[in-house]
Design an enzyme around this catalytic site. Structure first.
Site, PDB file in Angstrom:
ATOM      1  N   GLU A  49       1.044  -1.139  -0.073  1.00 23.36           N
ATOM      2  CA  GLU A  49      -0.014   0.186  -0.074  1.00 23.36           C
ATOM      3  C   GLU A  49       0.809   1.066   0.173  1.00 23.36           C
ATOM      4  OE1 GLU A  49      -3.705  -1.846   2.634  1.00 23.36           O
ATOM      5  OE2 GLU A  49      -2.441  -0.167   3.372  1.00 23.36           O
ATOM      6  N   ASP A  60      -5.119   8.836  10.871  1.00 19.31           N
ATOM      7  CA  ASP A  60      -3.788   8.277  11.371  1.00 19.31           C
ATOM      8  C   ASP A  60      -3.287   8.737  12.436  1.00 19.31           C
ATOM      9  OD1 ASP A  60      -3.256   6.767   8.685  1.00 19.31           O
ATOM     10  OD2 ASP A  60      -3.349   8.953   7.808  1.00 19.31           O
ATOM     11  N   TYR A 174     -10.876  -4.689   3.460  1.00 22.10           N
ATOM     12  CA  TYR A 174      -9.969  -4.260   4.607  1.00 22.10           C
ATOM     13  C   TYR A 174     -10.835  -4.021   5.765  1.00 22.10           C
ATOM     14  CZ  TYR A 174      -5.996  -1.412   6.428  1.00 22.10           C
ATOM     15  OH  TYR A 174      -5.039  -0.865   7.194  1.00 22.10           O
TER      16      TYR A 174
END
Length: 263
Positions: A49, A60, A174
């Site tokens: 990725e 994040d 995912y």
């Protein structure tokens, strides 16, 4: 079949599971990222990725935020990440996922993005903050260029929503191992197995688990329940700790090999 689909089919036939490192493109430089991709492939990575640096990385944690800041200071843009994909393709056929927040993708124009990403050698696109309910145009454009569309499913997703996410996904699904932002964790969530069992009932796609996977025992635990393990923050942290060293790629590859262990 895309390279992603071929890789998962190959792994299934061999009775193995996928090891999927994440890198922030341009951290510490674009050339270093290319070197890291090639070194990680040699160390046993199955899919890579590549993250597009973005100014507001809301999902994040601090490690990837710092990597994003370094990439932005280096002037890394979506166009340069696509160029990086083309450069990697001169040396490798490893499956590549373009990992981004939606704004840079939309800003380029979805049809143009799909054409450019496919031409650059990417196999799939993941827009981490794009909700499945608003993904129609994105999915049509990416699939029109034979790119996989990869979506995130969280433990808080209802079974009905999991089905929608699965229907919009190709290549793999995912699974976010826990709520919150990315980052290393000491332990995986207790309810991960139940979450994956529910998700498995919604799709025939391979399922890869990410967020918080930072130790070999985490990778092995994920492989017991899913088809792949995505490792982000701990890989990016290893990059950060070795910036300036001439053997950066080798050190990160050795760390990845330790994480992956043997199957």
């Amino acid at each position: 079949m895309t390279r992603i689909e071929k890789r998962f089919a190959q792994l299934k036939s061999e009775g193995r599971k996928a090891f999927i490192p994440y890198l922030t493109a341009g951290d510490p430089t674009l050339q270093a990222t290319e070197d890291l991709v090639l070194a990680l492939e040699k160390a046993g990575a199955d899919i890579i990725e590549l993250g597009v640096p973005f100014s507001d990385p809301i999902a994040d944690g601090p490690v990837i935020q710092r990597a994003t800041e370094r990439g932005l200071r280096n002037g890394v843009t979506l166009s340069k990440v696509l160029d990086l994909g083309r450069s990697i393709r001169r040396h490798s056929e490893i499956p590549l996922v373009l990992f981004s927040y939606y704004n840079p993708l939309l800003n380029r124009g979805l049809e143009k993005l799909a054409k450019d990403a496919a031409a650059a050698g990417f196999d799939g696109v993941l827009a981490s903050d794009l909700t499945v309910e608003e993904s129609g145009a994105f999915v049509r454009a990416m699939r029109g260029a034979d790119l996989n569309t990869i979506f995130l499913a969280a433990p808080t997703s209802s079974p009905e929503r999991m089905k929608k996410i699965a229907a919009a996904s190709t290549g793999f699904l995912y699974a976010v191992s826990r709520t919150g932002v990315t980052g290393e964790q000491q332990e995986l969530a207790d309810d991960l197995k139940q979450f994956l069992e529910t998700l498995r009932g919604c799709t025939m796609l391979p399922i890869a688990v990410g967020f918080g996977i930072s130790r070999p025992e985490h990778v092995r635990a994920v492989w017991q329940e899913a088809d792949g393990a995505v490792v982000g923050s701990s890989i990016v942290k290893e990059v950060e700790q070795n910036i300036g060293r001439p053997d950066l790629a080798e050190r990160v590859a050795a760390f990845a090999k330790w994480l992956k262990g043997s199957q």
